[in-house]
Design a protein around this motif. Structure first.
Motif, PDB file in Angstrom:
ATOM      1  N   THR A 217       0.838  -1.199   0.000  1.00  0.00           N
ATOM      2  CA  THR A 217       0.000   0.000   0.000  1.00  0.00           C
ATOM      3  C   THR A 217       0.874   1.251   0.000  1.00  0.00           C
ATOM      4  OG1 THR A 217      -1.752  -1.155   1.211  1.00  0.00           O
ATOM      5  CG2 THR A 217      -1.802   1.262   1.220  1.00  0.00           C
ATOM      6  N   LEU A 218       0.554   2.113  -0.907  1.00  0.00           N
ATOM      7  CA  LEU A 218       1.206   3.425  -0.970  1.00  0.00           C
ATOM      8  C   LEU A 218       0.237   4.490  -0.469  1.00  0.00           C
ATOM      9  CD1 LEU A 218       2.870   3.295  -4.528  1.00  0.00           C
ATOM     10  CD2 LEU A 218       3.854   2.622  -2.321  1.00  0.00           C
ATOM     11  N   GLY A 219       0.771   5.452   0.255  1.00  0.00           N
ATOM     12  CA  GLY A 219      -0.045   6.578   0.697  1.00  0.00           C
ATOM     13  C   GLY A 219      -0.038   7.681  -0.361  1.00  0.00           C
ATOM     14  N   GLY A 220      -1.054   8.484  -0.353  1.00  0.00           N
ATOM     15  CA  GLY A 220      -1.135   9.618  -1.279  1.00  0.00           C
ATOM     16  C   GLY A 220      -1.711  10.837  -0.585  1.00  0.00           C
TER      17      GLY A 220
ATOM     18  N   GLU B  57      -6.271  11.562  -9.507  1.00  0.00           N
ATOM     19  CA  GLU B  57      -6.603  10.555 -10.511  1.00  0.00           C
ATOM     20  C   GLU B  57      -5.355  10.083 -11.254  1.00  0.00           C
ATOM     21  OE1 GLU B  57      -9.165   8.867 -11.309  1.00  0.00           O
ATOM     22  OE2 GLU B  57     -10.821   9.820 -10.245  1.00  0.00           O
ATOM     23  N   ALA B  58      -4.346  10.969 -11.357  1.00  0.00           N
ATOM     24  CA  ALA B  58      -3.093  10.560 -11.994  1.00  0.00           C
ATOM     25  C   ALA B  58      -2.428   9.441 -11.205  1.00  0.00           C
ATOM     26  CB  ALA B  58      -2.154  11.757 -12.126  1.00  0.00           C
ATOM     27  N   MET B  59      -2.522   9.497  -9.875  1.00  0.00           N
ATOM     28  CA  MET B  59      -1.962   8.420  -9.060  1.00  0.00           C
ATOM     29  C   MET B  59      -2.737   7.124  -9.290  1.00  0.00           C
ATOM     30  SD  MET B  59      -1.389   8.204  -4.940  1.00  0.00           S
ATOM     31  CE  MET B  59      -0.737   6.691  -4.201  1.00  0.00           C
ATOM     32  N   LEU B  60      -4.059   7.229  -9.314  1.00  0.00           N
ATOM     33  CA  LEU B  60      -4.860   6.026  -9.556  1.00  0.00           C
ATOM     34  C   LEU B  60      -4.579   5.467 -10.946  1.00  0.00           C
ATOM     35  CD1 LEU B  60      -8.290   7.126  -8.011  1.00  0.00           C
ATOM     36  CD2 LEU B  60      -6.328   6.019  -6.897  1.00  0.00           C
ATOM     37  N   TYR B  61      -4.423   6.359 -11.926  1.00  0.00           N
ATOM     38  CA  TYR B  61      -4.100   5.926 -13.290  1.00  0.00           C
ATOM     39  C   TYR B  61      -2.749   5.210 -13.321  1.00  0.00           C
ATOM     40  CZ  TYR B  61      -2.190   6.467 -18.014  1.00  0.00           C
ATOM     41  OH  TYR B  61      -1.585   6.258 -19.227  1.00  0.00           O
ATOM     42  N   ALA B  62      -1.755   5.756 -12.618  1.00  0.00           N
ATOM     43  CA  ALA B  62      -0.435   5.128 -12.592  1.00  0.00           C
ATOM     44  C   ALA B  62      -0.492   3.759 -11.923  1.00  0.00           C
ATOM     45  CB  ALA B  62       0.556   6.044 -11.873  1.00  0.00           C
ATOM     46  N   LEU B  63      -1.259   3.650 -10.844  1.00  0.00           N
ATOM     47  CA  LEU B  63      -1.393   2.354 -10.187  1.00  0.00           C
ATOM     48  C   LEU B  63      -2.018   1.332 -11.130  1.00  0.00           C
ATOM     49  CD1 LEU B  63      -2.613   3.421  -6.620  1.00  0.00           C
ATOM     50  CD2 LEU B  63      -0.338   2.587  -7.260  1.00  0.00           C
ATOM     51  N   ASP B  64      -3.032   1.757 -11.883  1.00  0.00           N
ATOM     52  CA  ASP B  64      -3.657   0.844 -12.846  1.00  0.00           C
ATOM     53  C   ASP B  64      -2.642   0.385 -13.885  1.00  0.00           C
ATOM     54  OD1 ASP B  64      -6.014   1.189 -11.497  1.00  0.00           O
ATOM     55  OD2 ASP B  64      -6.875   2.615 -12.939  1.00  0.00           O
ATOM     56  N   GLN B  65      -1.823   1.320 -14.366  1.00  0.00           N
ATOM     57  CA  GLN B  65      -0.830   0.977 -15.384  1.00  0.00           C
ATOM     58  C   GLN B  65       0.228   0.028 -14.830  1.00  0.00           C
ATOM     59  OE1 GLN B  65      -0.901   2.117 -18.758  1.00  0.00           O
ATOM     60  NE2 GLN B  65      -2.972   2.562 -18.035  1.00  0.00           N
ATOM     61  N   ILE B  66       0.652   0.286 -13.623  1.00  0.00           N
ATOM     62  CA  ILE B  66       1.681  -0.570 -13.011  1.00  0.00           C
ATOM     63  C   ILE B  66       1.124  -1.960 -12.736  1.00  0.00           C
ATOM     64  CG2 ILE B  66       3.097  -0.874 -10.937  1.00  0.00           C
ATOM     65  CD1 ILE B  66       3.278   2.247 -10.859  1.00  0.00           C
TER      66      ILE B  66
ATOM     67  N   THR C 184       0.534  -6.565  -6.432  1.00  0.00           N
ATOM     68  CA  THR C 184      -0.443  -5.501  -6.681  1.00  0.00           C
ATOM     69  C   THR C 184      -0.193  -4.349  -5.714  1.00  0.00           C
ATOM     70  OG1 THR C 184      -2.087  -7.132  -7.365  1.00  0.00           O
ATOM     71  CG2 THR C 184      -2.892  -4.935  -6.783  1.00  0.00           C
ATOM     72  N   LEU C 185      -0.153  -3.165  -6.301  1.00  0.00           N
ATOM     73  CA  LEU C 185       0.003  -1.976  -5.465  1.00  0.00           C
ATOM     74  C   LEU C 185      -1.375  -1.436  -5.086  1.00  0.00           C
ATOM     75  CD1 LEU C 185       2.882   0.050  -7.211  1.00  0.00           C
ATOM     76  CD2 LEU C 185       3.007  -1.383  -5.165  1.00  0.00           C
ATOM     77  N   GLY C 186      -1.559  -1.193  -3.807  1.00  0.00           N
ATOM     78  CA  GLY C 186      -2.782  -0.557  -3.315  1.00  0.00           C
ATOM     79  C   GLY C 186      -2.493   0.876  -2.916  1.00  0.00           C
ATOM     80  N   ALA C 187      -3.498   1.538  -2.402  1.00  0.00           N
ATOM     81  CA  ALA C 187      -3.317   2.955  -2.061  1.00  0.00           C
ATOM     82  C   ALA C 187      -4.254   3.366  -0.950  1.00  0.00           C
ATOM     83  CB  ALA C 187      -3.553   3.826  -3.290  1.00  0.00           C
ATOM     84  N   MET C 188      -3.765   4.331  -0.188  1.00  0.00           N
ATOM     85  CA  MET C 188      -4.588   5.056   0.784  1.00  0.00           C
ATOM     86  C   MET C 188      -4.368   6.545   0.495  1.00  0.00           C
ATOM     87  SD  MET C 188      -4.445   5.203   4.944  1.00  0.00           S
ATOM     88  CE  MET C 188      -4.838   3.463   5.123  1.00  0.00           C
ATOM     89  N   VAL C 189      -5.387   7.176  -0.100  1.00  0.00           N
ATOM     90  CA  VAL C 189      -5.252   8.560  -0.559  1.00  0.00           C
ATOM     91  C   VAL C 189      -6.023   9.473   0.379  1.00  0.00           C
ATOM     92  CG1 VAL C 189      -5.609  10.146  -2.476  1.00  0.00           C
ATOM     93  CG2 VAL C 189      -5.047   7.754  -2.936  1.00  0.00           C
ATOM     94  N   LEU C 190      -5.344  10.516   0.851  1.00  0.00           N
ATOM     95  CA  LEU C 190      -5.940  11.464   1.792  1.00  0.00           C
ATOM     96  C   LEU C 190      -5.999  12.859   1.177  1.00  0.00           C
ATOM     97  CD1 LEU C 190      -4.027  10.366   5.018  1.00  0.00           C
ATOM     98  CD2 LEU C 190      -6.263   9.592   4.237  1.00  0.00           C
ATOM     99  N   ASP C 191      -6.914  13.645   1.689  1.00  0.00           N
ATOM    100  CA  ASP C 191      -7.093  15.035   1.260  1.00  0.00           C
ATOM    101  C   ASP C 191      -6.399  15.952   2.254  1.00  0.00           C
ATOM    102  OD1 ASP C 191      -7.923  17.482   0.308  1.00  0.00           O
ATOM    103  OD2 ASP C 191     -10.053  17.187   0.778  1.00  0.00           O
ATOM    104  N   THR C 192      -5.468  16.812   1.767  1.00  0.00           N
ATOM    105  CA  THR C 192      -4.764  17.736   2.660  1.00  0.00           C
ATOM    106  C   THR C 192      -5.520  19.044   2.850  1.00  0.00           C
ATOM    107  OG1 THR C 192      -3.526  18.786   0.866  1.00  0.00           O
ATOM    108  CG2 THR C 192      -2.572  16.800   1.847  1.00  0.00           C
TER     109      THR C 192
END
Length: 902
Positions: A58-61, A88-97, A108-116
């Motif tokens: 899992t990658l943070g965002g 969305e660019a991060m989500l797009y990159a994860l899909d591509q990877i 598989t790379l996952g993500a936890m994306v937060l709003d600053t």
């Protein structure tokens, strides 16, 4: 109880590291960063709002999905480009990877994306989610109310963080992540402070730091020939450190001065930006403004400049926070015209465009903020539970299409977000190859991923990024400096907008011929502290600013003695046009071709011709009744005076010399004196005749022609006596008056060649004639009641009234121009025209009618019966008696016309 759990977990993992007082340390750390106690955090009871995508790793965002909210509210409006596009660019990159069989296969790379929410303190609070999994849970001393051990869900472990955007946010988050050895790769933070690896050793970035950007901006300023600029910085690490780097590099380079260095507060007060513009205008020569500020501050600076009516004055050089974005200049394009901006070298990613424009409410449910974006992008409203429907907006159908029914342009940092995700993926891939050779998934050595090891692999990556440029990091975790230089062009272009005008890769390549400024001007405007002083100017150095000086003109009649001093020219000289020396002042006089001379000469010529015509007519018809009745002797004297009045015009305009000056003195007052002496004698004679006629039949004395001539010549002799005394006391001569035409501008300075006749002398010269004129007017007034048959009195009266009006007008014009640089011309013209008009009035009233009768009505110029002076007096007495009788209502017989030839 919950706070005790958190404390126990932290103690179990970091107790050996920090010692026995770990509880106190944790509380201090938490309160230092958040201003919150652990209890208040725990009492919130909710996890931060986030996007969670499951994966083996899992990658943070961290993304600014929303803008900063007003006071007391953490989040404001949604940010479509800077927030949603980047996220969305991060989500797009994860899909591509994840779909790439060669990169992290079977992982598989996952993500936890937060709003600053574009706020550093809120971002820090959110980012604490990333470190929860690293706190081991010791529940031995924790029990629930039923004495059972608590069931605590295991949080997801974040191995690395993509973000944040703003430098101040990245700095705040980096301080926490370094404590837990979580690597961080930013896609937009450029503050030079983040290059300090003693403080931010786990921080890396795919964009170059502002130290490179500042160097590029210094190179741009120097390439445009500017040496005097001001700086604007948003309060915070990004703005302040960027400006600090610019100032430091400019000092080291030399030759660049700073007019104003202004910091924009985080929460500016009303009117704050107007005050900033006023401060910038205190050094108005510093037209170049180096601006390291966020989008909101840039927009408000432009708005304030427009309110101050300074469109086109400021020449902005913007950092990458401005870049090629349209949002900071929206509705302020005319103010931003000519702005030069810098942006890390980038390219539009076509794959992302295809991906993003295909997103819809149905296929993008993983993005919890997408519905809010949809409403803002299409200006519609979705029906959502708990949200009241806005009747003022149309309802969203869900069938709208991005870029078809709304405007879409890929945000500038999308490429760097993708590169940051790929850098993390390549580092994990290399780490997996080294630690798990031959393994099809995550092996034990990578479970969990050790942050320090991952950082080593991150710093070692070297691959071609999404735009085809190399992605790598130096020893400080910084990407190489590669920038595109843009200029916002509005005029004389078919496609207004940002135009690439150069690049910077360790050195500047600027296409100056492609630059265009306000109004379409191709010439680079000036923004210099001090222009080189022109010839004739001295330098006055500005204290404390070594590269600035004031150029002071050697003004007035000064010339430049040396670089720092001026001196006065001699009285009869004026400075050269370049003020490097002195030259002689030109000498002028009233020229015959001057408009000031043409009109008086024209009037004088007409007057002389008319006077000559009258004299010739009188001589030709000397013995006719009209000529004799007008008093031939005095008439010839009076016509001679009129002729001299016209003649003086030529002497007043002629080039001054001793003889000319002598004749000016002689004839200036003599012509008028002769004229008004004769008129005074005539009016006095008429007055005495009729006054005597009231008392007796005998005529008054001294009314014969010989007596009249003697009286006239005596009056003229007084004038001649005064003139000859003046000749003896002050012989006539010429002077050159350098004071009369000595205006502030020495280019118009002239020496006036003139006779030594001051205004006072001229008045004295004419004063005797004016006394005669006034006396004559008095007698004309007294004689206004004579019978109509004695028609000589009334023309003289009208003549004197008109003459008085002319000379009353003359006085303010003549003396009112005493301070004028055209004094000589105006006064000469005024004097000569006034004299010509006086002569013309006398000639026209007294002699033109007689000449007309003599020539055109000869039948009236016949002999009447001759009467003696005694008979004239008797007739006057008779007519006066008739007049008195008429006033009593008694009509008498008509009078007999007297003969005035005596």
């Amino acid at each position: 109880m919950i706070s005790q759990c958190h404390t126990s977990q932290f103690c179990c993992q970091f107790g050996p590291l920090f010692g026995c007082h770990v509880t106190t340390l944790l509380r201090l750390l938490w309160m230092l960063f958040l201003g919150l106690s652990p209890e208040s955090w725990a009492q919130q009871g909710t996890q931060p709002h986030s996007i969670k995508i499951k994966g083996d790793i899992t990658l943070g965002g961290l993304f600014p999905v929303h803008s900063r909210g007003p006071a007391g509210v953490p989040c404001g409006e949604i940010k479509r480009e800077k927030g949603i596009h980047r996220m969305e660019a991060m989500l797009y990159a994860l899909d591509q990877i994840n779909s790439d069989p060669d990169l992290l296969p079977n992982i598989t790379l996952g993500a936890m994306v937060l709003d600053t929410c574009s706020r550093d303190t809120y971002a820090l609070e959110q980012s604490l989610t990333f470190v929860q999994a690293l706190i081991q849970k010791d529940n031995s001393d924790v029990r629930c109310s039923n004495n059972e051990p608590p069931i605590i869900r295991k949080p997801e472990r974040v191995v690395g963080v993509i973000g944040a955007s703003g430098s101040s946010v990245s700095i705040m988050v980096a301080n926490v992540l370094r404590l837990f050895a979580i690597p961080q790769i930013s896609y937009a933070s450029t503050a030079p402070e983040l290059s300090d690896k003693s403080r931010y050793e786990f921080f890396s970035r795919v964009v170059p730091p502002d130290s490179y950007q500042a160097q590029a901006m210094v190179d741009i300023v120097k390439a445009m020939g500017w040496n005097y600029v001001s700086t604007l910085a948003s309060e915070g690490n990004y703005g302040e450190s960027g400006v600090d780097a610019f100032l430091q590099i400019s000092r080291e380079a030399g030759g660049l001065c700073i007019g104003q260095s202004i910091k924009i507060p985080r929460e500016p007060k009303p009117g704050g930006f107007d005050k900033i513009i006023k401060r910038l205008m205190e050094t108005s020569n510093a037209r170049g403004v180096i601006i390291f500020a966020n989008e909101d501050d840039i927009r408000r600076v432009l708005e304030a400049a427009k309110r101050a009516n300074l469109t086109g004055h400021f020449l902005f050089v913007g950092s990458d926070s401005w870049g090629a974005k349209s949002s900071p200049i929206l509705d302020q394009e005319d103010v931003a015209e000519g702005a030069v901006t810098i942006l890390p070298k980038r390219a539009s990613i076509d794959g992302f465009d295809n991906y993003f424009t295909s997103r819809s409410l149905k296929n993008n449910r993983r993005n919890i903020w997408f519905a809010e974006y949809w409403e803002d992008d299409f200006k519609c409203k979705l029906t959502r539970p708990g949200i009241k429907y806005d009747l003022g907006r149309r309802k969203c159908t869900g069938e709208e299409r991005i870029a078809q029914e709304s405007q879409y342009e890929q945000e500038g940092k999308v490429q760097f977000v993708i590169d940051a995700v790929y850098a993390m993926a390549h580092a994990l891939h290399s780490m997996h190859l080294d630690l798990c050779p031959g393994s099809m998934g995550i092996c034990e050595k990578m479970d969990p991923v050790e942050g320090s090891q991952l950082l080593h692999y991150i710093r070692s990556v070297n691959f071609n990024g999404s735009a085809g440029t190399g992605v790598m990091f130096n020893e400080n975790g910084d990407a190489p400096g590669r920038y595109d230089i843009f200029q916002f062009q509005l005029s004389n272009t078919t496609n207004p907008g940002y135009r690439c005008i150069g690049q910077w890769t360790n050195n500047l390549r600027l296409n100056a011929e492609e630059m265009q400024w306000s109004g379409g001007d191709r010439a680079v405007p000036d923004s210099v502290c001090s222009f080189p002083c022109e010839l004739g100017e001295r330098k006055k150095m500005v204290k404390g600013v070594p590269c600035c000086w004031h150029c002071e003109l050697c003004d007035g009649y000064q010339y430049q003695l040396d670089e720092l001093n001026c001196d006065m020219c001699p009285f009869d000289m004026r400075p050269m046009p370049n003020r490097t020396g002195c030259r002689s002042t030109p000498i002028i006089k009233l020229e015959w071709s001057s408009p000031w001379a043409i009109i008086p000469v024209f009037l004088a010529v007409l007057g002389i011709l008319a006077t000559s015509g009258c004299i010739i007519t009188f001589i030709r018809f000397n013995d006719t009744p009209i000529v004799r009745a007008s008093g031939r002797e005095l008439s010839y004297v009076l016509l001679t005076g009129i002729f001299l009045i016209y003649l003086i015009t030529f002497l007043m305009i002629a080039e001054p010399s001793a003889p000319v000056c002598a004749f000016r003195r002689l004839l200036l007052g003599l012509g008028m004196c002769i004229t008004y002496s004769a008129m005074l004698t005539k009016t006095n004679r008429i007055y005495r005749i009729f006054e005597q006629g009231k008392k007796a039949v005998t005529p008054p004395p001294f009314i014969s022609p010989a007596s009249q001539l003697i009286i006239t010549f005596i009056l003229i002799g007084v004038q001649l006596l005064g003139i000859f005394i003046w000749f003896g006391v002050v012989p006539p001569h010429t002077i050159i008056d350098y004071e009369e035409q000595r205006p502030p501008n020495p280019e118009f300075a002239r020496g006036v060649l003139k006779c030594d006749m001051s205004d006072l002398a001229l008045v004295l010269c004419l004063s005797y004639s004016i006394v005669l004129m006034v006396t004559c007017t008095v007698y004309a007034i007294k004689s206004r009641g004579v019978p109509e048959t004695f028609n000589e009195a009334k023309p003289i009266g009208f003549t004197m009234y008109t003459t008085c009006i002319i000379w009353l007008a003359f006085v303010p014009i003549f003396f009112g121009t005493a301070q004028s640089t055209e004094k000589m011309f105006i006064q000469t013209t005024t004097l000569t025209v006034s004299m010509s008009l006086s002569a013309t009035v006398s000639l026209g009233m007294l002699y033109v009618p007689k000449v007309y009768v003599i020539i055109f009505q000869p039948e009236q110029n016949v002999q009447k019966r001759k009467r003696s002076s005694k008979a004239v007096a008797s007739t006057v007495t008779s007519q006066l008696s008739q007049k008195d009788d008429k006033q009593n209502g008694e009509s008498k017989s008509s009078a007999i016309v007297p003969d005035r030839s005596q």
